[in-house]
Write an enzyme that holds these catalytic residues in place. Structure first.
Site, PDB file in Angstrom:
ATOM      1  CB  THR A 207      -0.539  -0.081   1.417  1.00  0.00           C
ATOM      2  OG1 THR A 207      -1.852  -1.430   0.871  1.00  0.00           O
ATOM      3  CG2 THR A 207      -1.929   1.686   1.659  1.00  0.00           C
ATOM      4  CB  THR A 258       0.902  -0.089   5.103  1.00  0.00           C
ATOM      5  OG1 THR A 258       0.624  -1.231   3.704  1.00  0.00           O
ATOM      6  CG2 THR A 258       1.978   0.735   6.132  1.00  0.00           C
ATOM      7  N   GLY A 259      -0.794  -2.460   6.365  1.00  0.00           N
ATOM      8  CA  GLY A 259      -0.982  -3.554   6.850  1.00  0.00           C
ATOM      9  C   GLY A 259      -1.962  -4.381   6.773  1.00  0.00           C
ATOM     10  N   GLY A 261      -5.606  -5.185   7.392  1.00  0.00           N
ATOM     11  CA  GLY A 261      -6.493  -4.043   7.456  1.00  0.00           C
ATOM     12  C   GLY A 261      -7.484  -4.347   8.403  1.00  0.00           C
TER      13      GLY A 261
HETATM   14  N1  ASP Z   1      -3.597  -2.113   4.291  1.00  0.00           N
HETATM   15  C1  ASP Z   1      -4.593  -2.962   2.916  1.00  0.00           C
HETATM   16  C2  ASP Z   1      -5.121  -3.772   3.184  1.00  0.00           C
HETATM   17  O1  ASP Z   1      -5.825  -4.474   4.197  1.00  0.00           O
HETATM   18  C3  ASP Z   1      -2.827  -3.616   3.201  1.00  0.00           C
HETATM   19  C4  ASP Z   1      -1.960  -3.056   2.825  1.00  0.00           C
HETATM   20  O2  ASP Z   1      -1.128  -2.327   4.019  1.00  0.00           O
HETATM   21  O3  ASP Z   1      -0.822  -3.653   1.415  1.00  0.00           O
HETATM   22  O4  ASP Z   1      -6.220  -3.506   2.278  1.00  0.00           O
END
Ligand code: ASP
Length: 344
Positions: A207, A258-259, A261
């Protein structure tokens, strides 16, 4: 501002007098700062070639410099974060825009959101499939609609009406993400329940996001993503959810996350960090670390955030092996980092 039409000038003046946040712009010049991320996850030296390492850093530097340039010439934090995010959306390296991951069914569904810390206005889109720049659409939702979040077909229709660039869904196809999907699906079949934990390496959380504070002292935040590889059934992550993946409030801070979700939604991560600062008086580092390491990690939530507070302090905590990130504070040069043992 969408409310201007429905409020008299007098009411606006009265609201401004009551709310110090709206009056962030005064004659004083505030210190500027910008931070960006390109995702957190299993990003280690062993997983990146020297060439990839260089290429990621160059793209992060290009994005942070573009945002900084806008802030340095007196531009708004909102404008700066959009410019930075669009550079990352247009790159196939990151899981947003061009490089978005595949859903289980082999297409791309994109999420994004944006928030203005001066007005607390926000815009978000979920599950769009043909919008080249989801962050641009989130900004249109904020400024040109009476809603905060639009999804699916309705969001696409709104994008067309707003004259945004639309592309075929195949525009987001990349070999790297296709192979990632195939690996994830194979492993999912083998190990249903454990798949998520086991597949961290392939989810990689690429992300993108940006936070900034401008010379008027206004903060802004934005996040854009393709979500998680092999997501199903119209899954929506934290990125378009105001308070979970994105938050901005002139009285505390701006955050982009980011992480994984699902955890960021359940722990309302972005708003929780800013509210700790606001109500507990914590500084940016204490508040960020408390949520990322003491709350999220024990619960099983992996990922990170970038934070800029209302005084221009930047903190970028993450509980994974790495997070693509960069910052520029005041006149300082860009600091670009990937791994945990580098500058935060
Ligand atoms: N946070 C994003 C999600 O869960 C994924 C990511 O951060 O890459 O959609």
């Amino acid at each position: 501002m969408k409310f201007i039409s429905s409020m008299s000038a007098l009411a606006l003046l009265a609201a401004a007098a009551m709310s110090p946040a709206i009056l962030a712009s005064d004659s004083e010049t505030h210190p500027i700062a910008i931070a960006i991320h390109g995702g957190a996850g299993t990003i280690s030296r062993a997983n990146l070639t020297a060439e990839q390492d260089r290429a990621y850093r160059a793209k992060l530097k290009e994005a942070v410099d573009a945002g900084h340039q806008i802030l340095a010439s007196g531009g708004a934090s909102m404008e700066a974060i959009i410019a930075a995010i669009q550079i990352l959306e247009d790159s196939p390296f990151f899981n947003a825009g061009r490089g978005a991951v595949y859903t289980y069914d082999g297409i791309h569904e994109l999420d994004a959101s944006i928030m203005d810390g001066a007005t607390r206005e926000a815009g978000a889109v979920a599950g769009v499939t043909t919008v080249k720049s989801p962050i641009a659409l989130a900004e249109k939702v904020m400024t040109n609609s009476v809603h905060v979040m639009l999804s699916g077909a309705g969001a696409e229709q709104f994008a067309a009406e707003q004259g945004l660039e639309l592309v075929e869904n195949s525009y987001f196809n990349t070999d790297q993400r296709r192979q990632q999907l195939e690996r994830v699906k194979a492993a999912m079949e083998q190990a249903n329940q454990q798949a998520m934990a086991q597949l961290d390496v392939d989810y990689k959380f690429g992300t993108v996001g940006a936070v900034a504070i401008d010379q008027q002292g206004n903060v802004a935040a934005g996040t854009s993503t393709g979500g998680m590889t092999a997501k199903r059934y119209g899954r929506v992550g934290d990125a378009p959810i105001i308070g979970a993946g994105t938050w901005a409030d002139n009285e505390s801070c701006a955050v982009s996350a980011t992480g994984h979700g699902e955890y960021f939604i359940r722990y309302h991560v972005a708003a929780d960090i800013c509210n700790r600062m606001k109500y507990l008086g914590e500084d940016v580092q204490t508040a960020g670390d408390a949520v990322i390491f003491d709350t999220l990690l024990p619960a099983g939530g992996t990922g990170g955030v970038i934070i800029v507070d209302h005084e221009g302090n930047v903190h970028m905590p993450f509980n994974t092996e790495g997070m693509y990130r960069a910052k520029r504070v005041g006149d300082e040069a860009a600091v670009v980092s990937i791994y945990a043992d580098e500058a935060q």
